[in-house]
Write an enzyme that holds these catalytic residues in place. Structure first.
Site, PDB file in Angstrom:
ATOM      1  N   GLY A  20       0.821  -1.208   0.000  1.00  0.00           N
ATOM      2  CA  GLY A  20       0.000   0.000   0.000  1.00  0.00           C
ATOM      3  C   GLY A  20       0.854   1.257   0.000  1.00  0.00           C
ATOM      4  O   GLY A  20       0.551   2.247  -0.670  1.00  0.00           O
ATOM      5  N   ASP A 204      -2.160  -6.052  13.454  1.00  0.00           N
ATOM      6  CA  ASP A 204      -2.871  -5.726  14.693  1.00  0.00           C
ATOM      7  C   ASP A 204      -4.000  -6.719  14.932  1.00  0.00           C
ATOM      8  O   ASP A 204      -4.470  -7.374  14.014  1.00  0.00           O
ATOM      9  CB  ASP A 204      -3.376  -4.277  14.708  1.00  0.00           C
ATOM     10  CG  ASP A 204      -4.021  -3.846  13.413  1.00  0.00           C
ATOM     11  OD1 ASP A 204      -3.291  -3.534  12.448  1.00  0.00           O
ATOM     12  OD2 ASP A 204      -5.258  -3.858  13.348  1.00  0.00           O
TER      13      ASP A 204
HETATM   14  N1  HPA Z   1      -8.591  -2.373   9.276  1.00  0.00           N
HETATM   15  C1  HPA Z   1      -8.408  -2.149   7.963  1.00  0.00           C
HETATM   16  N2  HPA Z   1      -7.234  -2.268   7.375  1.00  0.00           N
HETATM   17  C2  HPA Z   1      -6.178  -2.618   8.122  1.00  0.00           C
HETATM   18  C3  HPA Z   1      -6.301  -2.861   9.485  1.00  0.00           C
HETATM   19  C4  HPA Z   1      -7.585  -2.732  10.086  1.00  0.00           C
HETATM   20  O1  HPA Z   1      -7.763  -2.949  11.288  1.00  0.00           O
HETATM   21  N3  HPA Z   1      -5.063  -3.182   9.966  1.00  0.00           N
HETATM   22  C5  HPA Z   1      -4.208  -3.132   8.893  1.00  0.00           C
HETATM   23  N4  HPA Z   1      -4.886  -2.803   7.790  1.00  0.00           N
END
Ligand code: HPA
Length: 235
Positions: A20, A204
């Site tokens: 990204g 995460d």
């Molecule tokens: N939400 C959307 N995109 C993401 C997240 C998330 O929690 N973590 C990393 N990319």
């Protein structure tokens, strides 16, 4: 030269690795490719073309969300003769069964996004990976003894939301994690009859708010990059 990419025809490889973040594209080019050369800087969405084990590979950014990856992947597929795009990104796990640093090969991208219907008339809330890259990634992970989880993810249009409960689409398709781009990438690959895969590192855990720290991020992405590059060399 296309609307959002200024590379000349021939300056983009048949296989593109797509993080990204433009600075992640730069990091990958500088640390993993040989003779990498910058071929796009429009809007600071950096693209680099070099070689990996003798094979020409381009690495370049998608930006965030379906609209952004929709633009870049479409121009690459239709104006640069790109055959395969492998997204290499991060995701937030919806379940504590996943751990930080886990690696996912996405078999289904589920979304509330209107992208696929508005762009191509696909009245679907899910899109599958396309072409050989998905299987090649699974085989390569076995060869490299990299632990890989295959499963569905949620390509969300929103990062911040009022409700903390799981969105309905996540429950409907038993999505493992949230990211924001695979749905549009797979829709474009389907429409253009090209190949696309998405590899994600869990950065995460949504229910516990655990996160990979910024210092850990580069290291965290190593197995994903090794897998994506080794797979690309076989495509
Ligand atoms: N939400 C959307 N995109 C993401 C997240 C998330 O929690 N973590 C990393 N990319």
């Amino acid at each position: 030269m296309s609307v959002h990419i200024s590379a000349a025809p021939g300056e983009i490889a048949k296989t593109v690795l797509m993080p990204g973040d433009p600075l992640r594209a730069k990091y990958i080019a500088e640390n993993f490719l040989e003779n990498a050369r910058q071929v796009n800087t429009v809007r600071n969405i950096f693209y680099y073309t070099g070689t990996y084990k003798g094979k020409q590979i381009t690495v370049g950014a998608s930006g965030m969300g379906c609209p952004s990856i929709g633009i870049y992947s479409f121009e690459l597929f239709t104006e640069y003769e790109v055959d395969c795009i492998i997204r290499v990104g991060t995701c937030g796990a919806y379940t504590e069964k996943l751990k930080l640093f886990d690696l996912i090969n996405v078999n289904l991208a589920c979304s509330e996004s209107t992208y696929a219907e508005n762009a191509w008339g696909y009245k679907k809330d899910r899109m599958k990976y396309r072409g050989p890259a998905y299987d090649v990634i699974n085989e390569t992970a076995k060869e490299l003894s990299i632990n890989l989880i295959c499963g569905p993810v949620h390509s969300s249009d929103v990062f911040y939301r009022a409700e903390s409960s799981k969105p309905a689409i996540v429950k409907k398709h038993k999505c493992l994690a949230a990211e924001m781009e695979a749905f549009a990438l797979f829709a474009n690959a389907r429409y253009t009859k090209k190949s696309a895969a998405t590899l994600l590192t869990v950065s995460d855990i949504i229910p516990t708010h655990e996160k990979i720290s910024s210092e850990e991020r580069e290291k965290a992405l190593l197995p994903m990059m090794q897998l994506a590059l080794a797979s690309s060399a076989k495509l």
